[in-house]
Design a protein around this motif. Structure first.
Motif, PDB file in Angstrom:
ATOM      1  N   GLU A 321      42.181  56.068  46.851  1.00 49.08           N
ATOM      2  CA  GLU A 321      41.418  54.960  47.108  1.00 49.08           C
ATOM      3  C   GLU A 321      39.815  55.153  46.431  1.00 49.08           C
ATOM      4  O   GLU A 321      38.912  55.075  47.198  1.00 49.08           O
ATOM      5  CB  GLU A 321      41.111  54.905  48.805  1.00 49.08           C
ATOM      6  N   LEU A 322      40.028  55.197  45.228  1.00 50.70           N
ATOM      7  CA  LEU A 322      38.882  55.176  44.448  1.00 50.70           C
ATOM      8  C   LEU A 322      37.706  54.448  44.798  1.00 50.70           C
ATOM      9  O   LEU A 322      36.469  54.802  44.846  1.00 50.70           O
ATOM     10  CB  LEU A 322      39.214  55.197  42.968  1.00 50.70           C
ATOM     11  N   PRO A 323      37.914  53.016  44.856  1.00 52.11           N
ATOM     12  CA  PRO A 323      36.818  52.097  45.077  1.00 52.11           C
ATOM     13  C   PRO A 323      36.086  52.452  46.482  1.00 52.11           C
ATOM     14  O   PRO A 323      34.945  51.858  46.603  1.00 52.11           O
ATOM     15  CB  PRO A 323      37.437  50.827  45.061  1.00 52.11           C
ATOM     16  N   GLU A 324      36.736  53.053  47.365  1.00 47.57           N
ATOM     17  CA  GLU A 324      36.133  53.442  48.747  1.00 47.57           C
ATOM     18  C   GLU A 324      35.132  54.684  48.647  1.00 47.57           C
ATOM     19  O   GLU A 324      34.389  54.823  49.669  1.00 47.57           O
ATOM     20  CB  GLU A 324      37.256  53.959  49.747  1.00 47.57           C
ATOM     21  N   LYS A 326      31.443  56.244  47.551  1.00 46.20           N
ATOM     22  CA  LYS A 326      30.433  55.618  47.457  1.00 46.20           C
ATOM     23  C   LYS A 326      30.216  55.734  45.761  1.00 46.20           C
ATOM     24  O   LYS A 326      30.392  56.692  45.100  1.00 46.20           O
ATOM     25  CB  LYS A 326      29.289  56.611  47.997  1.00 46.20           C
ATOM     26  N   ARG A 327      29.802  54.612  45.363  1.00 44.72           N
ATOM     27  CA  ARG A 327      29.646  54.178  43.837  1.00 44.72           C
ATOM     28  C   ARG A 327      28.651  55.336  43.197  1.00 44.72           C
ATOM     29  O   ARG A 327      28.863  55.997  42.201  1.00 44.72           O
ATOM     30  CB  ARG A 327      28.864  52.792  43.723  1.00 44.72           C
ATOM     31  N   GLN A 328      27.614  55.969  43.928  1.00 43.36           N
ATOM     32  CA  GLN A 328      26.736  56.955  43.516  1.00 43.36           C
ATOM     33  C   GLN A 328      27.337  58.194  43.349  1.00 43.36           C
ATOM     34  O   GLN A 328      27.196  58.751  42.416  1.00 43.36           O
ATOM     35  CB  GLN A 328      25.358  57.122  44.658  1.00 43.36           C
ATOM     36  N   TYR A 388      35.327  44.264  44.876  1.00 44.76           N
ATOM     37  CA  TYR A 388      35.791  45.281  45.035  1.00 44.76           C
ATOM     38  C   TYR A 388      35.879  46.212  43.778  1.00 44.76           C
ATOM     39  O   TYR A 388      35.982  47.190  43.709  1.00 44.76           O
ATOM     40  CB  TYR A 388      37.159  44.768  45.952  1.00 44.76           C
ATOM     41  N   ARG A 389      36.203  45.425  42.672  1.00 49.86           N
ATOM     42  CA  ARG A 389      36.395  45.982  41.448  1.00 49.86           C
ATOM     43  C   ARG A 389      35.165  46.463  40.938  1.00 49.86           C
ATOM     44  O   ARG A 389      35.119  47.477  40.165  1.00 49.86           O
ATOM     45  CB  ARG A 389      37.196  44.803  40.385  1.00 49.86           C
ATOM     46  N   GLN A 390      33.876  45.905  41.262  1.00 48.01           N
ATOM     47  CA  GLN A 390      32.863  46.313  40.625  1.00 48.01           C
ATOM     48  C   GLN A 390      32.329  47.801  41.346  1.00 48.01           C
ATOM     49  O   GLN A 390      31.392  48.332  40.937  1.00 48.01           O
ATOM     50  CB  GLN A 390      31.735  45.366  40.862  1.00 48.01           C
ATOM     51  N   ARG A 391      33.250  48.106  42.369  1.00 45.51           N
ATOM     52  CA  ARG A 391      32.680  49.398  42.662  1.00 45.51           C
ATOM     53  C   ARG A 391      33.155  50.494  42.041  1.00 45.51           C
ATOM     54  O   ARG A 391      32.431  51.650  42.060  1.00 45.51           O
ATOM     55  CB  ARG A 391      33.545  49.710  44.186  1.00 45.51           C
ATOM     56  N   VAL A 392      33.989  50.260  41.060  1.00 46.42           N
ATOM     57  CA  VAL A 392      34.252  51.358  39.881  1.00 46.42           C
ATOM     58  C   VAL A 392      33.917  50.726  38.574  1.00 46.42           C
ATOM     59  O   VAL A 392      34.256  49.790  38.151  1.00 46.42           O
ATOM     60  CB  VAL A 392      35.876  51.497  39.899  1.00 46.42           C
ATOM     61  N   SER A 393      32.608  51.499  38.136  1.00 47.95           N
ATOM     62  CA  SER A 393      32.010  51.022  36.884  1.00 47.95           C
ATOM     63  C   SER A 393      32.795  51.402  35.590  1.00 47.95           C
ATOM     64  O   SER A 393      33.730  51.863  35.396  1.00 47.95           O
ATOM     65  CB  SER A 393      30.672  51.875  36.774  1.00 47.95           C
ATOM     66  N   ASP A 520      41.780  48.494  31.279  1.00 44.21           N
ATOM     67  CA  ASP A 520      40.148  48.238  31.255  1.00 44.21           C
ATOM     68  C   ASP A 520      39.621  46.825  31.325  1.00 44.21           C
ATOM     69  O   ASP A 520      38.610  46.721  32.115  1.00 44.21           O
ATOM     70  CB  ASP A 520      39.705  48.689  29.687  1.00 44.21           C
ATOM     71  N   ARG A 521      40.319  45.896  31.064  1.00 42.99           N
ATOM     72  CA  ARG A 521      39.815  44.587  30.829  1.00 42.99           C
ATOM     73  C   ARG A 521      39.980  43.856  32.290  1.00 42.99           C
ATOM     74  O   ARG A 521      39.342  43.016  32.647  1.00 42.99           O
ATOM     75  CB  ARG A 521      40.468  43.569  29.762  1.00 42.99           C
ATOM     76  N   LYS A 522      41.133  44.374  33.006  1.00 41.29           N
ATOM     77  CA  LYS A 522      41.590  43.814  34.190  1.00 41.29           C
ATOM     78  C   LYS A 522      40.591  44.377  35.497  1.00 41.29           C
ATOM     79  O   LYS A 522      40.466  43.487  36.472  1.00 41.29           O
ATOM     80  CB  LYS A 522      43.125  44.225  34.505  1.00 41.29           C
ATOM     81  N   LEU A 523      40.098  45.298  35.283  1.00 41.58           N
ATOM     82  CA  LEU A 523      39.052  45.653  36.410  1.00 41.58           C
ATOM     83  C   LEU A 523      37.538  45.935  36.003  1.00 41.58           C
ATOM     84  O   LEU A 523      36.801  46.477  36.765  1.00 41.58           O
ATOM     85  CB  LEU A 523      39.703  47.316  36.544  1.00 41.58           C
ATOM     86  N   SER A 524      37.029  45.480  34.905  1.00 34.61           N
ATOM     87  CA  SER A 524      35.736  45.536  34.546  1.00 34.61           C
ATOM     88  C   SER A 524      35.133  44.086  34.590  1.00 34.61           C
ATOM     89  O   SER A 524      35.775  43.108  35.047  1.00 34.61           O
ATOM     90  CB  SER A 524      35.601  45.945  32.967  1.00 34.61           C
TER      91      SER A 524
END
Length: 524
Positions: A321-324, A326-328, A388-393, A520-524
């Protein structure tokens, strides 16, 4: 005329005893001199200096009780204990035993024969018993480096310390036993160095078989490629498709650890107190929960210790659950993934923990998990999906070499009794590919797999023919890959060629490597 009064000189009876111990600094140890000075007086006072922490300061009460309950004597007067070097913070209870031995020596006015031979560590119980401590393997290596020939440790730590060749290790159960050793009245046989026996009886984690995973053959292929080159892997798919199940089987297809890797891994787990006196013989698999803090993942704290990424050193770190997360927390993970080490700075200094691990991550395509699924309707709005997708840079995704989609399976795949290849069969090909890489990079320091290949060596070892260059150029322009994604594609293509047992990278290898970057393009 002034007169001078001459006072009679008073001779103060003093005695100084010095023993050697060690303090932990990161994954290594630093030798510490334990100096005890005794000045005879009627009243007993005791002071401890040398930048001790709370656990070391409290040792005075443990030491005094242990000495008294062991039939020894510390004497009246002023006792000063110095832990040198004075500018290094001393942590933990491992100095109890050397302090008690030195105090008993000055109190009983007993000269210790050849104290320079000994390095002593151990925590004391009030009755004089000796309890195990952390980081004994690192301490034994430091003692050998400093020329100490004998190491006295708690009996539970003796087998761990005996892994180090060239130093006699004595495991003791009590302060009285240690005292008889240092004064030469107890002739004990040192712990035998049974390295193979220690390895055979080591901490072997249960490894699950890849054959248990039904279907998902393209995901297994990506898993094999990732293991063969040490590449980071990202799996994207709805809930219940087997992402976590697949991740648990990564360690089972990685090559066995070398003795050097096993010792390094054992050191980290010993320092963290997770070893329990057993050698680490299988590659570690760590799966922290997404609520973990920065310090828990990377290491840190008041007295810096290794985090989950270092505990996964030479093994697998799985972030479900990578996006869960914390972004920091995810962002501070970027640099350690590149460097293979974590540096933690405090006012007292900085320490470094290695973290050369394989990152395996999993995420859902949207908050509900069913975006793009042809069988179940996604309930998320476009705004929710984008957020949700922006939680993973993007920079973090760039550091993950292989992205693969994990779709829902058909009923007939779930009922398939064959299940595909076993972990042993896949591991055989992975080991062969890794052997080619070790031979190829034998002349380069700290380069053991394709994922560790530095940019300056890309052109030399990842040379493409004209057809491969043309295809990769088109892919870069159409999919807008970054420069880092370009290097990842070359490294993965190099691994694909190694799995086939060929030296030249063909266009088919480039095509498959590019296919592993389309997310890359689908999640960025």
């Amino acid at each position: 005329m002034a007169c001078m009064v001459m006072l009679p000189s008073v001779r103060v009876r003093t005695m100084l005893v010095r023993l050697y111990s060690a303090a932990l600094r990161g994954v290594d140890a630093l030798e510490v001199e334990v100096e005890v000075n005794h000045v005879k007086r009627e009243k007993f006072t005791m002071s401890l200096v040398g930048l001790p922490d709370a656990a070391v300061r409290e040792s005075s009460q443990r030491v005094l009780s242990a000495i008294g309950n062991s039939g020894l004597y510390f004497g009246n007067g002023l006792i000063t204990i110095n832990l040198a070097p004075a500018d290094v913070r001393k942590e933990g209870p491992s100095f109890d035993l050397p302090i008690a031995l030195a105090m008993a020596a000055v109190g009983m006015e007993r000269e210790l024969p050849h104290p320079e031979r000994y390095c002593v560590v151990g925590e004391l119980a009030l009755d004089g018993g000796v309890r195990p401590v952390k980081g004994v393997l690192s301490i034994a290596m430091e003692a050998k480096k400093q020329g100490r020939t004998r190491l006295i440790v708690p009996v539970e730590n003796a087998a761990e310390a005996a892994v180090v060749e060239g130093i006699e290790v004595y495991g003791v159960e009590s302060l009285h036993q240690a005292w008889l050793l240092v004064i030469g009245e107890l002739l004990e046989v040192p712990e035998q160095r049974d390295l193979q026996g220690f390895i055979d009886g080591g901490s072997a984690d249960f490894v699950e078989d890849l054959r248990d995973v039904k279907g998902q053959f393209h995901v297994k292929r990506a898993l094999e490629v990732a293991a063969a080159g040490g590449h980071n892997l990202l799996m994207v798919g709805p809930p219940g498709t087997g992402k976590s199940m697949i991740a648990k089987r990564v360690a089972g297809i990685l090559p066995d650890m070398s003795l050097e890797e096993a010792i390094e891994t054992t050191k980290i787990h010993s320092i963290s107190g997770k070893l329990n006196g057993r050698f680490k013989v299988t590659r570690p698999y760590r799966s922290p929960h997404h609520t973990i803090s920065d310090a828990g993942l990377l290491g840190g704290g008041t007295h810096p210790g290794p985090g989950e990424v270092s505990l996964a050193h030479n093994g697998v770190l799985f972030l479900d659950e990578l996006p869960e997360f914390k972004r920091q927390t995810l962002e501070v993970l970027r640099q350690p993934l590149e460097d293979g080490s974590v540096s933690i700075s405090r006012a007292s200094g900085s320490v470094r923990f290695p973290c050369q691990c394989m990152l395996v991550a999993a995420l859902n395509p949207c908050p509900c998990g069913y975006y793009g699924d042809v069988k179940r309707e996604c309930r998320c709005s476009p705004y929710q999906i984008e957020k949700y997708r922006q939680r993973v840079s993007g920079p973090l995704l760039d550091r993950i070499d292989i992205h693969v989609e994990v779709p829902l399976m058909e009923f007939k795949e779930l009922r398939d009794e064959q299940g595909g290849e076993s972990s042993a069969e896949v591991k055989e090909r992975v080991v062969a590919a890794r052997s080619r890489q070790r031979e190829r990079y034998a002349g380069h320091e700290r380069v053991y797999s394709n994922s560790q290949l530095p940019s300056r060596l890309l052109e030399r070892y990842c040379h493409l023919d004209d057809e491969g260059v043309s295809y990769l150029e088109q892919a870069m322009e159409m999919l807008h890959f970054s420069a880092r994604a370009y290097t990842r594609i070359l490294k993965v293509a190099r691994t694909l060629a190694d799995l086939e047992g060929v030296e030249s990278i063909g266009v088919n290898h480039i095509m498959e490597a590019v296919q592993y970057r389309t997310l890359d393009r689908k999640l960025s």
